[in-house]
Design a protein around this motif. Structure first.
Motif, short mmCIF file in Angstrom:
data_model
loop_
_atom_site.label_atom_id
_atom_site.label_comp_id
_atom_site.label_asym_id
_atom_site.label_seq_id
_atom_site.Cartn_x
_atom_site.Cartn_y
_atom_site.Cartn_z
N ALA A 139 26.84 28.50 54.38
CA ALA A 139 28.03 28.79 55.18
C ALA A 139 27.75 29.93 56.15
CB ALA A 139 29.19 29.18 54.27
N ALA A 140 28.24 29.78 57.36
CA ALA A 140 28.11 30.84 58.37
C ALA A 140 29.49 31.22 58.86
CB ALA A 140 27.24 30.37 59.53
N THR A 141 29.69 32.51 59.06
CA THR A 141 30.98 32.96 59.58
C THR A 141 30.79 34.11 60.55
OG1 THR A 141 33.19 33.78 58.99
CG2 THR A 141 31.37 34.53 57.61
N ASP A 142 31.55 34.06 61.64
CA ASP A 142 31.58 35.14 62.62
C ASP A 142 33.02 35.65 62.68
OD1 ASP A 142 31.58 36.85 64.77
OD2 ASP A 142 31.00 35.35 66.27
N PRO A 143 33.28 36.79 61.99
CA PRO A 143 34.63 37.36 62.02
C PRO A 143 34.80 38.43 63.09
CG PRO A 143 33.36 38.42 60.32
CD PRO A 143 32.42 37.47 61.02
N GLY A 144 33.86 38.54 63.98
CA GLY A 144 33.92 39.59 64.99
C GLY A 144 33.36 40.88 64.47
N HIS A 145 34.08 41.54 63.55
CA HIS A 145 33.62 42.75 62.88
C HIS A 145 33.60 42.49 61.38
CE1 HIS A 145 33.62 45.33 66.42
NE2 HIS A 145 34.82 44.86 66.74
N ALA A 146 32.59 43.01 60.72
CA ALA A 146 32.45 42.84 59.27
C ALA A 146 32.60 44.21 58.61
CB ALA A 146 31.10 42.23 58.93
N VAL A 147 33.74 44.45 57.97
CA VAL A 147 33.99 45.75 57.36
C VAL A 147 33.19 45.92 56.08
CG1 VAL A 147 35.78 47.22 56.31
CG2 VAL A 147 36.28 45.93 58.39
N ASN A 148 33.06 44.86 55.29
CA ASN A 148 32.29 44.92 54.06
C ASN A 148 31.60 43.58 53.87
OD1 ASN A 148 31.43 44.87 51.29
ND2 ASN A 148 32.86 46.53 50.84
N PRO A 149 30.34 43.45 54.32
CA PRO A 149 29.66 42.15 54.24
C PRO A 149 29.58 41.59 52.83
CG PRO A 149 28.46 43.65 55.67
CD PRO A 149 29.53 44.46 55.01
N GLY A 150 29.48 42.46 51.82
CA GLY A 150 29.44 41.98 50.44
C GLY A 150 30.74 41.31 50.05
N GLN A 151 31.86 41.91 50.45
CA GLN A 151 33.15 41.29 50.17
C GLN A 151 33.33 40.00 50.94
OE1 GLN A 151 35.97 45.08 48.94
NE2 GLN A 151 36.42 43.96 50.80
N ILE A 152 32.79 39.95 52.15
CA ILE A 152 32.90 38.72 52.93
C ILE A 152 32.17 37.58 52.23
CG2 ILE A 152 32.22 37.60 55.09
CD1 ILE A 152 32.74 40.27 56.49
N ALA A 153 30.97 37.86 51.73
CA ALA A 153 30.22 36.83 51.00
C ALA A 153 31.00 36.38 49.77
CB ALA A 153 28.84 37.36 50.61
N ALA A 154 31.60 37.34 49.08
CA ALA A 154 32.40 36.99 47.89
C ALA A 154 33.61 36.15 48.28
CB ALA A 154 32.84 38.25 47.16
N GLN A 155 34.21 36.47 49.42
CA GLN A 155 35.37 35.70 49.88
C GLN A 155 34.98 34.28 50.26
OE1 GLN A 155 39.14 36.67 50.74
NE2 GLN A 155 38.27 37.08 48.74
N VAL A 156 33.82 34.13 50.88
CA VAL A 156 33.35 32.79 51.21
C VAL A 156 33.14 31.98 49.94
CG1 VAL A 156 31.44 31.47 52.20
CG2 VAL A 156 32.30 33.49 53.39
N GLU A 157 32.47 32.58 48.97
CA GLU A 157 32.23 31.87 47.71
C GLU A 157 33.55 31.54 47.01
OE1 GLU A 157 29.70 34.58 45.67
OE2 GLU A 157 28.09 34.39 47.15
N GLY A 158 34.46 32.52 46.97
CA GLY A 158 35.75 32.28 46.33
C GLY A 158 36.56 31.22 47.03
N SER A 159 36.51 31.22 48.36
CA SER A 159 37.26 30.21 49.10
C SER A 159 36.70 28.82 48.84
CB SER A 159 37.23 30.52 50.61
OG SER A 159 35.97 30.24 51.19
N PHE A 160 35.39 28.73 48.61
CA PHE A 160 34.80 27.43 48.31
C PHE A 160 35.21 26.94 46.92
CE2 PHE A 160 30.97 27.54 51.44
CZ PHE A 160 31.87 27.52 52.49
N VAL A 161 35.34 27.85 45.96
CA VAL A 161 35.86 27.46 44.65
C VAL A 161 37.24 26.85 44.81
CG1 VAL A 161 36.59 28.26 42.38
CG2 VAL A 161 34.53 29.23 43.42
N TYR A 162 38.07 27.52 45.59
CA TYR A 162 39.45 27.07 45.78
C TYR A 162 39.48 25.77 46.58
CZ TYR A 162 44.47 28.12 45.74
OH TYR A 162 45.82 28.11 45.51
#
Length: 725
Positions: A615-638
């Motif tokens: 998965a690739a994502t461009d959110p413009g600014h990344a405040v916490n890349p670790g949390q972003i990766a976790a959010q991607v994984e969590g969103s895929f579970v859902y």
């Protein structure tokens, strides 16, 4: 825990943290913030940051934490501008009642649509920057030096000329008495040291240790517990119930009618209330919808696909004429079912009502909306009510716009004044009375010109409008703009393709089952409709799906960039492992660009295995890349749970699925490996928690076609025979 531990005391919050040993309360002046502060307050600049004498920093966060990391991300932004010691940072919630009393100084409390950070980053950063400047000025005044000669780092202030040092905590009291600067400069994100880094979440320890208190954990002195049952058919109501049959059961205190449609039992503990409720004879008037079924709803939506009139969401050229003259046409009908939010923590609220005041403790995605419901249900002015936000055991949109459980809790407490009552929905009540992902169908027709180029596309959506059910005042001339997420001409949900003749329209059909915002909202089905059909068009043109997309994405470089990044890392165009097949998808949602490549296999018996998703994502600014990766994984579970299993069906007017035995979630052994590419390009602030959910399902469905030759156009996959065609 006792009440003092759990209750966010107004006086402790507004006074204690500022006055105990001379702390500093810092925040920013929003354009809509009121000027008058409570008379009991000490001199205060504004409301966002508290600096204590020991240099510890409390950052006040108006947005809600429900596992997505908003608390940590917003605290990072404040701490970055403040230049404080990150190891001494903690957070707390202000209450919407305090916000109201102070002219909405904390701004918007709503947490949904992936906007917790992206719509508040600027003013929370200004809060931190303002605090830093005041602390610097206080130190400079004490030393008698120009403030320009002072700098801050890690909660320490240093004077360049003499090397003198002091700490934030030592000058906090003096800084509190200063007038804040009218303007403060914000850091260039390229210089960030705390923001932009994968720092550990601030709430992890409490969650792992069991210290974290959720709404369902609330205990107040003298508290009673309530279980509730609403009419199983939406729109129905109780004709009668025989309270005498259960009033003598252990612990039972009261049997109450709640609003027009529900009955509750109040008891010493919740299990006593639930047991009595199960034994309570209730005669239901199921109303006009008692014979509605999934089949009748499907026919209603099918009629919408053929309707002459529809609301236009995006139009370029003349798609109907171009399709009529097309050299080749491709047509398909897709459908998407009702789905429940299925949060791990069922809906709950604890309410304490007296003739003078009403307070509620509840997990909510929008404290201000919960406050409005509390005031309305209690019959008291909002100024005499308050809501204490708790961490959410899951939200996904269910705890956002509609606060039906809060209304019920207040209505119950109002009948038992002076006694705190905790209402906790059973899992069955939670499943039967959700606000469901809207049901829709879509007919897509594509047309090629004589040269084999995609020349026209018509997407007709038939189905529910969320706004019509949740906020009809926000409809635009009868049109629901949310319906067209991911298919719009521009904005946060801009379509990523240029097609000479395009028409996207909506035949609004609203069955009686109430819709609601569900993680990703309409991006979920719209991404499936568009991205799976684009694959169908590529197949009809005899072209590789990625190559076909490239031809129509030239004017959408950011869409294409994430797609190329995911495809490159996944090895698109190179041989996959034996028996493994790939599919891809891209989408823009909530201001962010996302793409995914899925690798799947399907056995001869039709068993699906999802091996990997890049998965690739461009959110413009990344405040916490670790949390972003976790959010991607969590969103895929859902998202993959919805793709595999998520379906709510209707029979005799009611939802059939009542628990996780009939509404299963994805299991750990079914979860694919997820490789996340976070590629912020700067210049904008996109969302994270919801956009990526949209690309998982279409990427998997396109990979299934590559593996089996079968197009899956109706979800969930549990209903589909995946044996090879």
């Amino acid at each position: 825990m006792d009440a003092d531990t759990l209750e966010l005391s107004r006086r402790r919050f507004l006074v204690g943290s500022a006055t105990a040993a001379g702390g500093l309360m810092i925040g920013l002046h929003l354009p809509f913030a009121g000027e008058a502060l409570a008379a009991e307050l000490p001199p205060e600049v504004n409301a966002w940051v508290v600096v204590k004498p020991d240099d510890s920093v409390i950052v006040r966060i108006a947005r809600s934490e429900m596992g997505q990391g908003t608390l940590t991300g917003l605290a990072q932004l404040v701490a970055e501008e403040l230049e404080c010691d990150w190891s001494k940072v903690s957070t707390e919630y202000p209450t919407p009642g305090q916000n109201l009393a102070r002219g909405r100084v904390w701004g918007n409390f709503s947490t949904g649509g992936s906007r917790g950070i992206r719509e508040s980053h600027e003013y929370v950063r200004k809060g931190g920057a303002t605090a830093r400047m005041l602390l610097l000025q206080a130190a400079a005044d004490a030393w008698g030096v120009p403030v320009a000669e002072c700098s801050a780092a890690n909660s320490v202030i240093t004077h360049a000329g003499t090397g003198r040092k002091t700490t934030f905590g030592k000058v906090a009291s003096a800084a509190a008495r200063l007038t804040p600067p009218a303007n403060v400069a914000l850091k260039d994100p390229k210089t960030w040291k705390i923001a932009g880094k994968a720092v550990k979440r601030l709430d992890t320890i409490d969650k792992l240790s069991g210290k974290q208190v959720y709404g369902a954990d609330i205990r107040l002195p003298g508290m009673l517990n309530a279980a509730i049952r609403d009419c199983p058919v939406f729109g129905g109501k109780p004709r009668s119930f025989d309270a005498a049959k259960v009033l003598s059961m252990p612990g039972v205190k009261a049997v109450l009618r709640v609003g027009d449609s529900a009955v509750a039992v109040v008891a010493q503990n919740w299990w006593q209330a639930k047991t009595a409720l199960d034994a309570l004879p209730i005669d239901w008037d199921e109303g006009a919808h008692a014979q509605v079924s999934s089949a009748t709803i499907a026919r209603q939506l099918e009629e919408g696909l053929e309707a002459q009139q529809a609301l236009v969401g995006n139009q370029v050229g003349d798609a109907r004429a171009a399709l009529a003259s097309a050299s080749k046409r491709v047509e398909a009908v897709y459908s998407y079912p009702y789905q429940n939010h299925a949060t791990m923590e069922p809906m709950n609220a604890t309410a304490l009502y007296t003739a003078d005041r009403c307070e509620v403790w509840t997990p909510t995605q929008n404290g201000e909306a919960a406050l409005a419901v509390t005031a309305d249900a209690s019959g008291l002015p909002a100024a005499r009510c308050d809501v204490h936000k708790m961490h959410l055991g899951g939200g996904f949109g269910r705890r956002g716009a509609v606060h039906d459980w809060v209304r019920q809790a207040v209505l119950i407490a109002r009948q038992m004044p002076g006694t705190p009552v905790k209402l906790l929905w059973s899992r069955e009540e939670d499943m039967l009375h959700g606000r469901y992902h809207p049901i829709t169908q879509a007919r897509l027709v594509g047309g090629f010109d004589a040269a084999g180029n995609l020349n026209a596309l018509h997407i007709r959506i038939s189905g529910q409008s969320i706004l019509a059910g949740v906020a009809p005042q926000n409809l635009q001339g009868g049109r629901d703009p949310v319906t067209f997420q991911g298919l719009s001409a521009s904005g946060d949900g801009e379509i990523g393709y240029t097609i000479p003749h395009l028409l996207v329209d909506h035949a609004m059909r609203n069955p009686h089952v109430p819709p609601g915002f569900w993680r990703g909202v309409n991006h979920n089905q719209n991404a499936i409709y568009l991205e799976c059909f684009i694959d169908e068009l590529a197949d009809a043109a005899g072209q590789d799906p990625l190559a076909f997309r490239r031809k129509i994405m030239g004017r959408h470089p950011k869409h294409l960039a994430v797609l190329e990044a995911a495809a490159d890392k996944a090895g698109w165009g190179k041989p996959a492992p034996a028996g493994v097949f790939r599919g891809l998808a891209q989408h823009k949602g909530f201001g962010s660009y996302t793409a995914a490549v899925a690798e799947v296999s399907v056995s001869a018996q039709g068993k699906l295995k999802i091996h990997r998703i890049v998965a690739a994502t461009d959110p413009g600014h990344a405040v916490n890349p670790g949390q972003i990766a976790a959010q991607v994984e969590g969103s895929f579970v859902y998202g993959l749970s919805a793709c595999l299993y998520g379906e709510c069906t209707v029979a005799k007017g009611r939802i059939e699925q009542q628990n996780f035995d009939t509404y299963p979630m994805m299991r750990i052994d079914e979860m694919p490996e997820v490789e996340t590419i976070v590629m912020p390009s700067g210049g904008f602030w996109g969302g994270v928690g919801e956009p990526t959910i949209a690309v998982a399902a279409p990427a998997v469905l396109n990979a299934i076609f590559a593996a089996t030759g079968k197009r899956v156009r109706s979800l969930p996959l549990k209903n589909v025979d995946l044996r090879r065609a």
